[in-house]
Every structure is written in structure tokens, then in C-alpha cells.
Write an enzyme that holds these catalytic residues in place. Structure first.
Site, PDB file in Angstrom:
ATOM      1  N   ARG A  79       7.124  -8.581  -5.928  1.00  0.00           N
ATOM      2  CA  ARG A  79       5.819  -8.596  -5.540  1.00  0.00           C
ATOM      3  C   ARG A  79       5.017  -9.665  -5.945  1.00  0.00           C
ATOM      4  NH1 ARG A  79       0.328  -7.480  -3.861  1.00  0.00           N
ATOM      5  NH2 ARG A  79      -0.387  -6.670  -5.950  1.00  0.00           N
ATOM      6  N   CYS A 128      10.120   3.840  -5.852  1.00  0.00           N
ATOM      7  CA  CYS A 128       9.723   3.698  -4.706  1.00  0.00           C
ATOM      8  C   CYS A 128      10.605   2.833  -3.644  1.00  0.00           C
ATOM      9  CB  CYS A 128       8.254   3.196  -4.488  1.00  0.00           C
ATOM     10  SG  CYS A 128       7.635   3.053  -2.986  1.00  0.00           S
ATOM     11  N   ARG A 143      -4.078  -6.415   0.093  1.00  0.00           N
ATOM     12  CA  ARG A 143      -4.539  -5.450  -0.753  1.00  0.00           C
ATOM     13  C   ARG A 143      -5.709  -5.973  -1.458  1.00  0.00           C
ATOM     14  NH1 ARG A 143       0.741  -3.215  -4.528  1.00  0.00           N
ATOM     15  NH2 ARG A 143       2.166  -3.113  -2.737  1.00  0.00           N
ATOM     16  N   ARG A 154       7.523  -3.146 -15.391  1.00  0.00           N
ATOM     17  CA  ARG A 154       7.231  -4.060 -14.357  1.00  0.00           C
ATOM     18  C   ARG A 154       7.132  -5.597 -15.488  1.00  0.00           C
ATOM     19  NH1 ARG A 154       4.807  -1.874  -9.594  1.00  0.00           N
ATOM     20  NH2 ARG A 154       6.355  -0.347  -8.810  1.00  0.00           N
ATOM     21  N   THR A 160      10.126   1.093  -1.265  1.00  0.00           N
ATOM     22  CA  THR A 160       9.501  -0.199  -0.821  1.00  0.00           C
ATOM     23  C   THR A 160       9.748  -1.410  -1.751  1.00  0.00           C
ATOM     24  OG1 THR A 160       7.546   0.438  -2.131  1.00  0.00           O
ATOM     25  CG2 THR A 160       7.626   0.862   0.220  1.00  0.00           C
ATOM     26  N   GLU A 184      -3.226  -1.999  -5.050  1.00  0.00           N
ATOM     27  CA  GLU A 184      -3.045  -0.758  -3.987  1.00  0.00           C
ATOM     28  C   GLU A 184      -4.274  -0.174  -3.942  1.00  0.00           C
ATOM     29  OE1 GLU A 184       0.665   1.339  -4.927  1.00  0.00           O
ATOM     30  OE2 GLU A 184       1.101   1.187  -2.805  1.00  0.00           O
ATOM     31  N   ARG A 186       5.474 -10.270  -9.922  1.00  0.00           N
ATOM     32  CA  ARG A 186       6.071  -9.110 -10.616  1.00  0.00           C
ATOM     33  C   ARG A 186       7.410  -8.714 -10.349  1.00  0.00           C
ATOM     34  NH1 ARG A 186       7.163  -4.718  -7.476  1.00  0.00           N
ATOM     35  NH2 ARG A 186       5.129  -3.733  -6.564  1.00  0.00           N
ATOM     36  N   GLU A 228       5.012   2.856 -12.725  1.00  0.00           N
ATOM     37  CA  GLU A 228       5.706   3.661 -11.705  1.00  0.00           C
ATOM     38  C   GLU A 228       7.402   3.338 -11.858  1.00  0.00           C
ATOM     39  OE1 GLU A 228       4.250   2.211  -8.026  1.00  0.00           O
ATOM     40  OE2 GLU A 228       6.074   2.362  -7.018  1.00  0.00           O
TER      41      GLU A 228
HETATM   42  P1  ADP Z   1       1.838  -3.940  -8.337  1.00  0.00           P
HETATM   43  O1  ADP Z   1       1.598  -5.379  -8.399  1.00  0.00           O
HETATM   44  O2  ADP Z   1       2.568  -3.444  -9.707  1.00  0.00           O
HETATM   45  O3  ADP Z   1       2.442  -3.356  -7.066  1.00  0.00           O
HETATM   46  P2  ADP Z   1      -0.837  -3.367  -7.952  1.00  0.00           P
HETATM   47  O4  ADP Z   1      -1.030  -3.615  -6.587  1.00  0.00           O
HETATM   48  O5  ADP Z   1      -1.731  -2.324  -8.078  1.00  0.00           O
HETATM   49  O6  ADP Z   1       0.591  -3.133  -8.373  1.00  0.00           O
HETATM   50  O7  ADP Z   1      -1.609  -4.439  -8.739  1.00  0.00           O
HETATM   51  C1  ADP Z   1      -1.577  -4.354 -10.114  1.00  0.00           C
HETATM   52  C2  ADP Z   1      -2.763  -5.182 -10.670  1.00  0.00           C
HETATM   53  O8  ADP Z   1      -2.464  -6.508 -10.574  1.00  0.00           O
HETATM   54  C3  ADP Z   1      -4.031  -4.904 -10.252  1.00  0.00           C
HETATM   55  O9  ADP Z   1      -4.940  -4.991 -11.311  1.00  0.00           O
HETATM   56  C4  ADP Z   1      -4.334  -6.208  -9.443  1.00  0.00           C
HETATM   57  O10 ADP Z   1      -5.704  -6.420  -9.383  1.00  0.00           O
HETATM   58  C5  ADP Z   1      -3.641  -7.289 -10.180  1.00  0.00           C
HETATM   59  N1  ADP Z   1      -3.194  -8.359  -9.448  1.00  0.00           N
HETATM   60  C6  ADP Z   1      -2.415  -8.390  -8.420  1.00  0.00           C
HETATM   61  N2  ADP Z   1      -2.142  -9.498  -7.866  1.00  0.00           N
HETATM   62  C7  ADP Z   1      -3.062 -10.556  -8.595  1.00  0.00           C
HETATM   63  C8  ADP Z   1      -3.562 -11.768  -8.636  1.00  0.00           C
HETATM   64  N3  ADP Z   1      -2.875 -12.820  -7.826  1.00  0.00           N
HETATM   65  N4  ADP Z   1      -4.412 -12.334  -9.695  1.00  0.00           N
HETATM   66  C9  ADP Z   1      -4.715 -11.211 -10.517  1.00  0.00           C
HETATM   67  N5  ADP Z   1      -4.570 -10.064 -10.537  1.00  0.00           N
HETATM   68  C10 ADP Z   1      -3.947  -9.758  -9.609  1.00  0.00           C
HETATM   69  N1  DAR Z   2       1.339   5.418  -2.243  1.00  0.00           N
HETATM   70  C1  DAR Z   2       2.794   5.616  -1.884  1.00  0.00           C
HETATM   71  C2  DAR Z   2       3.770   4.423  -2.119  1.00  0.00           C
HETATM   72  C3  DAR Z   2       3.420   3.067  -1.244  1.00  0.00           C
HETATM   73  C4  DAR Z   2       4.079   2.058  -1.832  1.00  0.00           C
HETATM   74  N2  DAR Z   2       3.597   1.517  -3.103  1.00  0.00           N
HETATM   75  C5  DAR Z   2       4.079   1.857  -4.284  1.00  0.00           C
HETATM   76  N3  DAR Z   2       5.155   2.003  -4.632  1.00  0.00           N
HETATM   77  N4  DAR Z   2       3.242   1.355  -5.310  1.00  0.00           N
HETATM   78  C6  DAR Z   2       2.713   5.816  -0.345  1.00  0.00           C
HETATM   79  O1  DAR Z   2       3.597   6.491   0.101  1.00  0.00           O
HETATM   80  O2  DAR Z   2       1.924   5.443   0.239  1.00  0.00           O
END
Ligand code: ADP
Ligand code: DAR
Length: 346
Positions: free
Chosen positions: A267, A258, A296, A216, A260, A301, A113, A212
Site C-alpha cells: 500500500r 487479509c 482513508r 509490515r 485485500t 483505516e 508499506r 495484522e
Molecule cells: P496500513 O497502511 O498498514 O494498511 P493504516 O491505513 O492503518 O494501515 O495506516 C497505518 C498508519 O500509517 C496510520 O497511522 C496512518 O496515518 C499512517 N500513514 C499512512 N499513509 C501515510 C502517509 N502518506 N504519511 C504519513 N502517515 C501515513
Molecule cells: N476491517 C476489515 C478488513 C478490511 C481491509 N483492511 C485491512 N485488512 N486492514 C473489513 O472486513 O472491513
């Protein structure tokens, strides 16, 4: 009424906000406000209200990254490792390494993404209700220009039955509707208005609208064909880029709420079965960090691993190209697979 004194933090707080908000920095940024009305207090509100934040700040607009630089720049340098000017974007896949057979046997799915925000608007934490609707309108107007292979349907969150939303979240296709860090940052205001999910008919390509970040852009497939997933994502980004202008600067790449996510805002993650290494999660996270990877849970997250399966992704996004991030991710996944193979099973 703004904060007048240097905020204090609990001993347990380990956020980058706490680490870098020195008295000197505080005196440089206290009482400041950007043209869109985003204040020093708003910048820090998430980290002050959620003491377990890792970072603790969210930018409210492009100006935040210059006006609040005395605080944001050290946080950026700490997280991204003194990135320097962001390099030219490179989504090419010709020279990507391959996943080893050991790694391929462990990778269940791949998701890549990128975050994007529209030029001419504040970021989510400072956007007005009216502006957020305008962002949704501009994005949905660009959707018909997606190529045939990515055609699909836009599903506004308003009016979406709870059961449908829960199913899409469970299938990793839609964002969660509660996140206390985003709530404190002002990113959940007027929820669920002007939020939505574009999902291609084959569910390989999707776009989250006004979570966020304002977009995305996501590609997701079973298995570990990383080059195929990035090719699908690149097709979608290219089509949207012909109809939308994204916030970006030479120094920081694509701007995101954010810090990050600055730079590539990419990501790339695999769901990976690490049954042996899962026995000691702290060591797994340490070994992954040494490989430039982030661990994660399976629902992203702030979630947990399940049955030895974790979300393994690139940590850095700024001062590195997309191709370099993917190369390091693949090399790191191959290393983790080897460690898991060699590690005595519990
Ligand atoms: P972001 O990737 O947008 O930073 P998250 O870490 O919250 O946000 O992940 C968003 C969604 O993507 C979550 O439901 C997570 O389970 C899903 N996800 C992330 N990586 C994978 C993957 N490799 N396969 C399936 N689902 C994934
Ligand atoms: N939860 C916030 C953001 C950390 C990075 N993850 C994001 N941007 N979704 C923190 O300060 O922990």
C-alpha cells in the site's frame, strides 16, 4: 461448537462475506479445518461479529487459501478484479511518471508499506503464543543485517510506556493497539506480547512486528518523492529477504491474513491536501475509486480526514506489479490535484 446453519446477516451488512457466502458455498466449506486447526467459523468470525466489515474474512494460514477457496476466491476476484496469476515482482522506478507541480504542492508525505509473513508458520489469526514469540525472535535476529542507512532500534511493545506508544501512533510510526476487526479475527491474542516496532535512527524506515501481518515493512518521508521512498523500502526488503523466507505462491503472490493485501501486499499512500474536493467526501471517494485509488483518514483505516487532508493510496495489490501500482497511483494523484484545482472552493 461450530456453526451448523448458513449464517444470516443484517440488511445493513454489505460485506463481501455476506455477498459470496451462498448456500452452495456454505455446503462446500462448512465444518472444514486446516492442519493448524483454523476452522470455517474462525475464517468468518470477524465478519460475523463486525457486521460493518467491508470484507469480513481473514485467512489463518497458507492452507486457508486452498481449503476455503470456494468462499475466498470469489472475494478475491471481487476485490482485485479477476486478477489471474500474480506477475513477477517489479520494484523498479526508472519509468515511474512524475507528480505534477499541482500534485506536489498538495502532497504532504509519502508512505509505502508491504506486508510479509514467515514461511513455516501459520498467519496471525491461527498462530500460537509460542510461534508468535519465535516469529519475533527470527525477525529481530535479521535486523542487524540491515544496511548502515537503515540501522535503528527494536522497541518491543511489552513494557513500552503508554505516553511513548501514543506519541509514536500520533506521529504515524506505530500501529494502534485497538482494532475491533483484528480482535474478532484473533489477531490481538496475547497482546502486546511479541509485538514491536523497529525504527531506523532517521525514522524513514520501520518494521511493524506481529500486527495484522507478521511484518509490515515501511518507508515514510515528508513530501512526494515517491521514487526515493520506494528505493528506501526496496533496500530494507532486500536485506530482510536475505535472512527470512516469506510465505508466497505463484497464484496469489505474498500471502497475508487479509485477502485485500495479497499479491504485492503493497500500500503506497500520500497524505494529500484536497481542500476543494474535501467539501464533498462521498464524491471524492467515488472519483478516487474510478482512478483505482482508496481514500482513508489521516490516521489510516477507519479514521477521518483532517483539515482537508486525506490518505490517498492504491486499492489493488494482486495481479499487478509494484511498479504498475505506483504508476497508476501517481497518475491518479495528478488527476485528483487537477480536479481540486478546478473545483470551486467552498
Ligand atoms: P496500513 O497502511 O498498514 O494498511 P493504516 O491505513 O492503518 O494501515 O495506516 C497505518 C498508519 O500509517 C496510520 O497511522 C496512518 O496515518 C499512517 N500513514 C499512512 N499513509 C501515510 C502517509 N502518506 N504519511 C504519513 N502517515 C501515513
Ligand atoms: N476491517 C476489515 C478488513 C478490511 C481491509 N483492511 C485491512 N485488512 N486492514 C473489513 O472486513 O472491513
Amino acid at each position: 461448537m461450530g456453526i451448523s446453519e448458513l449464517p444470516t446477516f443484517s440488511d445493513a451488512c454489505a460485506s463481501l462475506l455476506k455477498k459470496h457466502l451462498t448456500q452452495t458455498v456454505w455446503e462446500e466449506i462448512r465444518g472444514l479445518k486446516t492442519a493448524s486447526g483454523y476452522t470455517t467459523e474462525a475464517l468468518m468470525r470477524s465478519g460475523l461479529e463486525q457486521p460493518d466489515s467491508a470484507i469480513g474474512i481473514y485467512a489463518g494460514d497458507a492452507e486457508s487459501y486452498t481449503l476455503f477457496a470456494p468462499l475466498i476466491d470469489p472475494i478475491i476476484a471481487h476485490y482485485h478484479g479477476n486478477p489471474g496469476p500474480h506477475p513477477k515482482h517489479d520494484l523498479s522506478t526508472e519509468t515511474l511518471p512524475f507528480l505534477s507541480p499541482m500534485a506536489k504542492a498538495r502532497v504532504l508525505s509519502t508512505r509505502i508499506r508491504v506486508g510479509r509473513n514467515l514461511a513455516g508458520f501459520p498467519l496471525g489469526p491461527a498462530i500460537t503464543q509460542e510461534q508468535r514469540h519465535e516469529v519475533e525472535r527470527l525477525i529481530t535476529q535479521a535486523l542487524p543485517h540491515l544496511p548502515e542507512a537503515l540501522k535503528g532500534t527494536y522497541h518491543p511493545l511489552s513494557g513500552m510506556p503508554e505516553t511513548v506508544r501514543d506519541d509514536l501512533v500520533a506521529r504515524h510510526l506505530l500501529f494502534k493497539s485497538t482494532d475491533r476487526f483484528l480482535t474478532s479475527a484473533g489477531l490481538m491474542r496475547h497482546w502486546p506480547e511479541a509485538r514491536g516496532l523497529f525504527l531506523s535512527h532517521d525514522e524513514r524506515f520501520s518494521i511493524w512486528v506481529n500486527e495484522e501481518d507478521q511484518l509490515r515493512i515501511i518507508a515514510l518521508e515528508k513530501g512526494g518523492e515517491i521514487a526515493e521512498v520506494i528505493a528506501c523500502l526496496t533496500q530494507g526488503i532486500a536485506a530482510l529477504s536475505r535472512h527470512l523466507s516469506f510465505l508466497a505462491t505463484k497464484r496469489l503472490g505474498y500471502l497475508t491474513s487479509c485477502p485485500t493485501n495479497l499479491g504485492t501486499a503493497m500500500r503506497a499512500s500520500v497524505h494529500m491536501a484536497l481542500h476543494a474536493l474535501a467539501a464533498d467526501e462521498a464524491t471524492l471517494k467515488k472519483n478516487a475509486a474510478a482512478l483505482g485509488l482508496q481514500v482513508r483518514g489521516i490516521h489510516g483505516e477507519h479514521s477521518q480526514g483532517q483539515g482537508g487532508v486525506y490518505d490517498i493510496s492504491n486499492r489493488r495489490r494482486l495481479g499487478i506489479t509494484e511498479r504498475e501500482s505506483l504508476t497508476r497511483l501517481i497518475e491518479g494523484i495528478n488527476c485528483l490535484a487537477e480536479m481540486d484545482e478546478r473545483h470551486p472552493r467552498p
